[in-house]
Design an enzyme around this catalytic site. Structure first.
Site, PDB file in Angstrom:
ATOM      1  N   GLU A  23       0.869  -1.212  -0.086  1.00  0.00           N
ATOM      2  CA  GLU A  23      -0.112  -0.105  -0.057  1.00  0.00           C
ATOM      3  C   GLU A  23       0.853   1.286   0.107  1.00  0.00           C
ATOM      4  O   GLU A  23       0.084   2.507   0.112  1.00  0.00           O
ATOM      5  CB  GLU A  23      -1.085   0.238   1.110  1.00  0.00           C
ATOM      6  CG  GLU A  23      -2.169  -1.130   1.196  1.00  0.00           C
ATOM      7  CD  GLU A  23      -2.974  -0.965   2.116  1.00  0.00           C
ATOM      8  OE1 GLU A  23      -4.144  -1.718   2.059  1.00  0.00           O
ATOM      9  OE2 GLU A  23      -2.964  -0.192   3.091  1.00  0.00           O
TER      10      GLU A  23
ATOM     11  N   GLU B 124      -6.407  -7.763  -1.436  1.00  0.00           N
ATOM     12  CA  GLU B 124      -7.007  -7.519  -0.071  1.00  0.00           C
ATOM     13  C   GLU B 124      -8.483  -6.928   0.127  1.00  0.00           C
ATOM     14  O   GLU B 124      -8.716  -5.913  -0.730  1.00  0.00           O
ATOM     15  CB  GLU B 124      -6.016  -6.314   0.638  1.00  0.00           C
ATOM     16  CG  GLU B 124      -4.684  -6.607   1.108  1.00  0.00           C
ATOM     17  CD  GLU B 124      -4.272  -5.724   2.191  1.00  0.00           C
ATOM     18  OE1 GLU B 124      -5.181  -4.760   2.850  1.00  0.00           O
ATOM     19  OE2 GLU B 124      -2.933  -5.726   2.239  1.00  0.00           O
TER      20      GLU B 124
END
Length: 807
Positions: free
Chosen positions: A417, A504
């Site tokens: 991320e 995710e």
């Protein structure tokens, strides 16, 4: 190597408790040493964590003594496989080395300080917080997801706390340590690059030696009856052997074939044949690549093994314990068996944890579990200046080489991320031109993988869309993380897009009841009692749980209702997402749920809680990841039947779709002959008289095809006027198990039996079972020793949606 694992003590000054000469376990960490000595309370219980923050801010001194009367070898090294983290090492008062990276090993030449006879070894661990404060002064602070400096030290990031984990900043000797005495030369690095061409297995074996003398050496490789001998000429330190193995059996991911593993032995010897060292591993022959060729819909992300596209049915993996030295091979094997039993074929090792252990990868090799390993950068900007950059390079080179032999490892990913964070989380304004890690993800790391392990693909980040001119989290390109659902909107919005690959997504629920009762002393236990609040680490987590319940389910009247309903809602949310994604195979080629496991008792996104107990979500994963999936999905013209076949055989079945009233009466019915090609999905529109309901709050669709079943309710549960649950239950003991047979008198929506409420060791074989009137289901309970078996058939052990008192 002579292990130095005994006789250690740990000490510190100016601590809340006296810590002088406390026995220390190696491998281990200071928290577990203090806990074993009875000097601290268990950090996982109640709010004890808060009273132990001083441990991470303390300097710790580890000491041991050893005798040395060893041979007069050319070299005697102290080999440290892992030190956590910032350490100064002294032998007999002489500094022999320093470390600043938990994620790599170190080797120190002891000749200048070693005594024949008694020796004193001291390792002083500085506070991680002191080190990061100094780094911030040196290179400047960097933004991150949490107000902790985990991005300024090469240490397991989640030690500093996460939205599912405690803040327990460890220190200690966390990997094996010992003395290595050697002469002439030693094996410094063995790097097999394993591929397959047709039926021929190929190994390009790179060997590097460290020398104490310049003489000529030999390297011998043995595998499957094949022996190849290579030379390391005098004065040189590298050689490459090329090994061909005919008629090899390929390694396949689980569900696609078998997992044959071949023992590979490498021996270093002098020219005269005296053995100097050996290296042994098991390897598997397979190829792997990513298909990211743009198509009419964007950019796919498809894992291709042995030239076959593989649908990734995955889970994210975090360290299974905050104190990682407590994770045994047996514990990993249990967790992996839970993954396999849930039809999972892929583990993504998340970038805020660790490079996983040899035990982890050996088990994955054996079971056919593909692994995607993140490099260890997560949710933060990272400095690229020295000394940080040199440590990152050394760590990456060591880990790429260490893991190269494992066929289960299929991808390297640059970070978790961070590219997305730079794009969307306001970092540029806070960085003011300072580095943030881009040079690692787009330069250093791919160059190391290309140099040391070109047999595996590298992807710069998770998420990442494949091009700099695209938003990094574009669902039409590359890999995607979906967190708007949990953070802001209802889980039905998972259907708003069809991502190419979801790396995710997740939804929270509390752990099992027995886990809560072990960890918390709250009386009474309530969703907002002090211990429950402490073991909820997500921002506004309880409010988000409540929002999810309000949208779908009746209001809970007490904790037992809340516990059942939140666990149910988690299972439903992930099932909805997975079945939506899989119904669009092959446009979507993977879904990785956040997360399989927990590191302590906590309300989280996990399917298996911190004590290893399976939540209802685990049962939902097993169904939604099944090789044959039958699901009813919304389509523009109304509900449609979708059959997904993730096997190598055509799935033929007679499917029956019936519209029922809540009383079980059949209102309309259709039959469909299914013939679903291997590794594909088929969508079957339903006739209007079946798909269109007359009473949305009083009707449902049920589809069956062999053993597969799918349900579709036209309204949310809180809108449906369910009859109060009525059933008969029979409990029969058979050997060490109990069979609980439930026969429905009314509809029973999502039956869940939780035997851990009666015995913490008890497990049940199924959950989330919906019965129409007159139907029966049998639950098998194992591991239980019960004084009153009838309690298995009563509230709060046996629950369903329509036993909730309506208000």
């Amino acid at each position: 190597m002579v292990r130095l694992h005994r006789g250690w003590t740990v000490s510190a000054r100016d601590t809340p408790v006296e810590v002088t000469g406390v026995p220390a376990s190696v491998p281990g960490c200071v928290h577990t040493d203090l806990l074993a000595a009875g000097l601290i309370e268990d950090p996982y219980l109640d709010d004890n964590e808060d009273r132990l923050a001083w441990i991470g801010r303390t300097r710790w001194e580890y000491r041991t003594g050893f005798e040395w009367a060893g041979p007069g070898d050319d070299r005697i090294d102290l080999v440290c496989a892992g030190l956590d983290t910032v350490a100064v090492l002294e032998l007999n008062g002489v500094e022999i080395g320093r470390t600043a990276n938990m994620h790599r090993g170190y080797r120190f030449d002891l000749r200048s300080a070693l005594n024949h006879g008694h020796n004193d070894l001291k390792i002083t661990f500085d506070s991680a917080y002191d080190y990061t404060a100094a780094m911030a002064r040196q290179v400047g602070a960097r933004p991150g997801a949490y107000d902790e400096p985990y991005n300024l030290i090469r240490k397991m990031a989640c030690n500093f706390g996460w939205d599912w984990g405690p803040t327990l900043v460890t220190a200690g000797i966390w990997q094996p340590i010992g003395l290595h005495s050697w002469s002439t030369a030693r094996l410094a690095q063995v790097r097999p690059l394993v591929t397959v061409d047709g039926a021929t297995g190929r190994i390009e074996l790179h060997v590097e030696v460290e020398r104490a003398s310049a003489e000529a050496l030999t390297v011998t490789a043995e595998i499957d009856g094949i022996t190849v001998i290579g030379a390391v000429p005098a004065g040189q330190i590298t050689t490459v052997l090329h090994v061909e193995v005919p008629d090899v059996r390929r390694w396949w991911p689980r569900g696609y074939g078998e997992q044959p593993l071949y023992p590979l032995r490498v021996v270093l010897a002098t020219g005269g044949g005296r053995e100097l060292g050996r290296w042994e591993r098991r390897v598997g022959f397979r190829t792997v690549r990513l298909d990211t060729a743009p198509d009419a819909h964007g950019t796919p992300y498809t894992v291709v093994v042995n030239d076959r596209p593989v649908y990734v049915k995955g889970v994210n993996w975090i360290p299974d314990d905050t104190f990682v030295t407590r994770i045994t091979r047996e514990r990993l094997a249990e967790r992996f068996q839970q993954a396999c039993a849930a039809n999972i074929n892929y583990l993504r090792v998340w970038g805020g944890g660790r490079y996983e252990s040899e035990d982890f990868y050996e088990l994955a090799d054996e079971l056919g579990l593909m692994v995607g390993q993140d490099f260890l950068f997560a949710c933060a900007a990272y400095p690229e200046e020295e000394p940080f950059a040199a440590e990152v390079a050394a760590e990456a080179r060591e880990q790429v080489v260490r893991l190269a032999s494992h066929p289960s490892l299929v991808t390297w990913t640059g970070n978790n991320e961070n590219i997305w964070g730079f794009a969307d989380w306001g970092w540029p304004e806070r960085l003011q031109g300072r580095s943030w890690g881009a040079g690692f993800y787009h330069g250093l790391l791919p160059s190391i993988v290309a140099e040391l392990d070109p047999t595996r693909p590298y992807w710069p980040g998770s998420p990442w869309s494949g091009r700099d001119d695209l938003h990094p989290n574009d669902p039409d390109h590359g890999t995607t993380h979906l967190w708007e659902v949990w953070n802001r909107i209802d889980y039905t919005h998972y259907r708003d897009s069809v991502p190419r690959f979801v790396a995710e997504f997740g939804f929270q629920a509390p752990p099992a009841y027995a886990t809560l009762r072990r960890a918390l002393r709250d009386e009474p236990l309530a969703s907002d009692s002090p211990g429950m609040r402490h073991h909820q680490k997500a921002i506004d987590g309880d409010l988000k749980l409540r929002r999810g319940l309000d949208a779908h389910l009746p209001l809970p009247a007490d904790f037992d209702d809340w516990h059942y309903l939140t666990q149910l809602n988690q299972a439903r949310a992930i099932s909805l997402a997975l079945e939506h994604f899989r119904s669009h195979t092959p446009h979507n080629m993977g879904a990785i749920v956040w997360q399989l496991n927990d590191c302590w008792p906590v309300t989280s996104w996990a399917a298996v809680d911190g004590d290893g107990r399976r939540k209802p979500l685990w049962h939902a994963l097993r169904r939604s990841f099944a090789p044959h999936l039958l699901t009813i999905q919304p389509r523009p013209d109304g509900p449609a039947l979708v059959a997904v076949n993730d096997t190598d055989q055509v799935w033929t079945a007679q499917a029956v779709v019936t519209r029922h009233g809540l009383g079980g009466d059949a209102l309309a019915r259709t039959e469909v002959a299914l013939a679903v090609a291997p590794r594909s999905a088929v969508t079957v529109p339903l006739p209007a008289d079946v798909a269109a309901c007359g009473d949305r709050t009083g009707e449902l669709l049920r589809a069956t095809a062999g053993e597969e079943t799918a349900l579709w309710f036209f309204a949310e549960d809180h809108e449906i006027d369910y009859p109060p649950a009525r059933y008969e239950a029979k409990v029969v003991r058979g050997g060490t198990a109990y069979e609980v047979t439930v026969t429905a008198g009314t509809i029973l929506r999502d039956l869940v039996l939780s035997p851990d409420r009666l015995d913490p060791a008890a497990q049940v074989d199924q959950a989330l079972v919906t019965l129409l009137p007159g139907e029966s289901a049998t639950f098998t309970v194992t591991g239980a020793a019960l004084g009153d078996p009838a309690a298995l058939a009563a509230r709060p052990v046996l629950r369903c949606v329509n036993d909730i008192a309506r208000t």
